[in-house]
Motif scaffolding. Sequence first.
Motif, mmCIF file in Angstrom:
data_model
loop_
_atom_site.group_PDB
_atom_site.id
_atom_site.type_symbol
_atom_site.label_atom_id
_atom_site.label_comp_id
_atom_site.label_asym_id
_atom_site.label_seq_id
_atom_site.Cartn_x
_atom_site.Cartn_y
_atom_site.Cartn_z
ATOM 1 N N LYS A 161 2.866 15.469 -10.412
ATOM 2 C CA LYS A 161 2.689 14.158 -11.034
ATOM 3 C C LYS A 161 1.526 13.415 -10.378
ATOM 4 N N HIS A 162 1.063 12.357 -11.055
ATOM 5 C CA HIS A 162 -0.069 11.570 -10.572
ATOM 6 C C HIS A 162 0.438 10.273 -9.948
ATOM 7 N N PRO A 163 0.527 10.176 -8.622
ATOM 8 C CA PRO A 163 1.011 8.927 -8.006
ATOM 9 C C PRO A 163 -0.035 7.817 -8.078
ATOM 10 N N TRP A 164 0.445 6.571 -8.099
ATOM 11 C CA TRP A 164 -0.476 5.426 -8.056
ATOM 12 C C TRP A 164 -0.165 4.511 -6.885
ATOM 13 N N LYS A 165 1.060 4.613 -6.337
ATOM 14 C CA LYS A 165 1.447 3.736 -5.230
ATOM 15 C C LYS A 165 2.383 4.481 -4.291
#
Length: 200
Positions: A161-165
């Motif tokens: 997945k693509h984390p943002w925080k």
Amino acid sequence: MATIGLDRLYYAKITEDDNGDETYDTPMPLAKAISAELSVELAEATLYADDGAAEIVKEFKSGTLTLGIDDIGVAAAGDLTGATIDDNHVLISTSEDGGAPVAIGFRAQKANGKYRYFWLYRVKFGIPATNLATKGDSITFSTPTIEGTVLRRNKLDGQGKHPWKAEVNEGDEGVTQAIINGWYSEVYEPTFAASGGSGE
């Protein structure tokens, strides 16, 4: 638990490889933090079936980070906004400026005296807003604000997945002191136990 303070505002420059995956430079202090406001925009879709909502999907789309700071130095301004420093060490902003994304880290004190720590993995900033006022009968501090768009990271985590925080509470069960002590030495990388499943 509510937070009552904000400090230790850092940023880290990003380098991307040929696939766009990010690596982060060593974090550096950005400025003394006055305020941080994070708003999040979600992409939402609803699938209707049998005259009702059968499935609802909400995913992170982007966010806006607004920072109130005491002052932004010329080096940090150049890194965040794409402005350049001339031969006389004067910061020059041009209409063609466009800063590269950076990671932003900070912490907020909780009522129990411990801290909640944050890393936002990819933030693209605009030019800082400047508020000036003439001196009157009372003292008024004029401080800059800087606004950035928070984006997801290109690099996949261990769950695909693509984390943002990244966010952690000091003192929570399972949180080691090493994680807290090293929060500003490098941008935190998610760690997941290897498994054969999809991580869900």
